[in-house]
Design a protein around this motif. Structure first.
Motif, mmCIF file in Angstrom:
data_model
loop_
_atom_site.group_PDB
_atom_site.id
_atom_site.type_symbol
_atom_site.label_atom_id
_atom_site.label_comp_id
_atom_site.label_asym_id
_atom_site.label_seq_id
_atom_site.Cartn_x
_atom_site.Cartn_y
_atom_site.Cartn_z
ATOM 1 N N SER A 188 0.834 -1.202 0.000
ATOM 2 C CA SER A 188 0.000 0.000 0.000
ATOM 3 C C SER A 188 0.873 1.259 0.000
ATOM 4 O O SER A 188 0.551 2.246 -0.675
ATOM 5 C CB SER A 188 -0.932 0.007 1.211
ATOM 6 N N TYR A 189 1.989 1.236 0.734
ATOM 7 C CA TYR A 189 2.912 2.378 0.743
ATOM 8 C C TYR A 189 3.582 2.543 -0.620
ATOM 9 O O TYR A 189 3.769 3.660 -1.107
ATOM 10 C CB TYR A 189 3.986 2.189 1.818
ATOM 11 N N ARG A 190 3.951 1.410 -1.195
ATOM 12 C CA ARG A 190 4.618 1.445 -2.510
ATOM 13 C C ARG A 190 3.671 2.036 -3.560
ATOM 14 O O ARG A 190 4.069 2.881 -4.373
ATOM 15 C CB ARG A 190 5.050 0.039 -2.899
ATOM 16 N N TYR A 191 2.423 1.606 -3.545
ATOM 17 C CA TYR A 191 1.432 2.109 -4.502
ATOM 18 C C TYR A 191 1.193 3.604 -4.281
ATOM 19 O O TYR A 191 1.087 4.379 -5.246
ATOM 20 C CB TYR A 191 0.125 1.339 -4.352
ATOM 21 N N LYS A 192 1.118 4.019 -3.019
ATOM 22 C CA LYS A 192 0.893 5.433 -2.699
ATOM 23 C C LYS A 192 2.030 6.290 -3.255
ATOM 24 O O LYS A 192 1.793 7.369 -3.814
ATOM 25 C CB LYS A 192 0.777 5.601 -1.186
#
Length: 475
Positions: free
Chosen positions: A345-349
């Motif tokens: 989720s952090y990577r996508y953000k």
């Protein structure tokens, strides 16, 4: 596409390249019955800098010397492998510190004169596909002396002759960032030309650029070493880069963008004609330069399924269409290029934030090079463009099923429309003319990459370099 199809296609490419190798005779004024007269005109020419387009510089792995970009096979990485993706992608967080760390992994070695395909080590035969070799070889045949560049230092030739330089650069980065490097490069050239009296006195330099290299050159002439800035605090348009330049020769320039950039960001990037060696869209999506190649709205007319205009620089559109960095199919590639983000989720953000930022900066870059401005006296612009290949001029983006299709083609070189190369102010009102004060514009029945290798181009190119000085009607 299955492995058997890829192997078959690769074999066809290799056979075609092998059959074409060595066929073309390269034009130069040093050949033919008038060679003595024409080569004497070299005395009236300026030193030359060749600037390649996107993908036109070779990258080397700084740790082991393997080719990251510019060769396939022995002693090089294969496209789309995890190692290659990690090396070629820029960081998702593009802070100055992170960019510097990425720079330490890759060395920009040289301009890509040829692409080498080599499956076995020497002495086994390799196949080479010409990219920028023709123009460089033609110039050296004409009497220009190539400047040796080792360890990022210029080593001027000891013999007399007009120097020719090749500016290799990190084409992944913003053209504004590379313009700063070009500024330092030209200052170093000017200093050495001044100090080395044996080479003669050269008050001016000519730039010959291809494709995206022309966008960088144009930014440099207008803004010199200034950063991109912001919409509220843009760089000053004072033509500070133009003081040492006489001629800017643009070959197939995407002055108002190219539909190919959208394809690269959605589907991935490959060097023509090596379509089987494709680099993933998530890797390409980290590169600011590709966004700066996106077409203006009057060059590629984008509409939705209801016929309403679509803004290609709207981050919400990219999220809705799941393009590039936010494509769910690219999750595995994102894990490869950004392993420091342990949570998906952090990577996508971060990927989403980067895409939004690069779209915004690309729009700013366009506004800066499109701003109306009268160039200083003595600076000349020359256009060589292709019109022989149908080129996409209108697309339909279906936001309901996340597809886009081509609706219309117009004259161009297969990558760049004629109107984009000419930098026409308004495609609806062509009589308003161009954003660029052209001294001359020439069009050829040739595709994008073939134009820079064409003898027809080279004949007219030498006219620009020095024969034009004897024709009084030129301004």
């Amino acid at each position: 596409m299955d492995l058997a199809s890829i192997k078959t296609g690769l074999l066809v490419v290799l056979v075609l390249l092998a059959s074409c190798s060595g066929r073309q005779n390269i034009y130069s004024p040093s050949t033919g019955p008038l060679r003595k007269v024409l080569t004497q005109d070299l005395d009236f020419a300026n030193p030359i800098i060749i600037i390649p387009g996107i993908g036109g510089s070779k990258f080397i792995d700084s740790r082991n010397g393997k080719v990251v970009w510019g060769a396939f096979g022995y002693n090089s990485y294969w496209p789309a492998t995890e190692q290659e993706n990690k090396l070629l992608a820029l960081p998702l967080n593009q802070s100055a510190k992170n960019i510097l760390l990425a720079d330490n992994n890759i060395t920009t070695q040289s301009v890509l004169d040829t692409v080498k395909i080599e499956f076995l080590p020497p002495p086994f035969v390799s196949i080479e596909y010409s990219v920028y070799l023709n123009i460089f070889k033609s110039l050296t045949m004409a009497g220009f002396v190539p400047v040796d560049e080792r360890d990022h230092h210029l080593h001027m030739p000891s013999s007399k002759g007009k120097p020719v330089f090749q500016f290799a650069y990190d084409w992944r980065k913003s053209n504004a960032s590379n313009a700063k490097r070009l500024d330092a490069y030209i200052k170093a050239i000017s200093k050495q030309l001044t100090e080395n009296k044996g080479l003669g006195s050269y008050p001016k330099i000519d730039i010959v650029c291809h494709s995206m290299g022309c966008l960088m050159a144009r930014y440099y002439l207008r803004y010199g070493d200034q950063d991109l800035g912001t919409l509220d605090n843009p760089p000053v348009l004072d033509w500070r880069g133009a003081s040492k330049i006489e001629n800017l020769v643009m070959v197939a320039p995407p002055n108002k963008g190219s539909i190919n950039a959208l394809n690269y960001l959605i589907h991935g990037f490959h060097i023509s004609p090596f379509k089987y060696f494709k680099y993933p869209s998530a890797v390409v999506g980290t590169m600011p330069s590709v966004y700066e190649l996106l077409p203006r709205k009057d060059i590629v007319n984008a509409v939705n399924q209801d016929g309403f205009p679509v803004n290609l620089f709207d981050p919400k559109l990219w999220l809705k269409m799941q393009w590039g960095l936010v494509d769910p199919k690219q999750k595995s590639v994102l894990r490869q290029i950004a392993p420091e983000y342990h949570r998906e989720s952090y990577r996508y953000k971060q990927a989403k934030a980067l895409q939004q930022e690069l779209l915004k900066k690309a729009f700013l870059f366009h506004s800066l090079i499109d701003a109306p401005a009268t160039p200083p006296d003595g600076l000349k612009f020359w256009l060589f463009a292709g019109v022989g290949t149908p080129t996409v001029s209108k697309i339909m983006i279906n936001t309901s099923n996340r597809t886009y299709s081509k609706l219309k083609n117009d004259a161009g070189d297969g990558s760049v429309l004629r109107e984009s190369a000419y930098a026409i102010k308004n495609t609806e009102l062509p009589r308003e003319g161009s954003l660029i004060h052209w001294n001359n514009a020439m069009f050829f029945y040739l595709p994008h990459i073939e134009l820079v290798k064409s003898n027809d181009f080279l004949v007219n190119f030498y006219y620009v370099l020095f024969w034009r000085k004897f024709i009084p009607v030129d301004r």
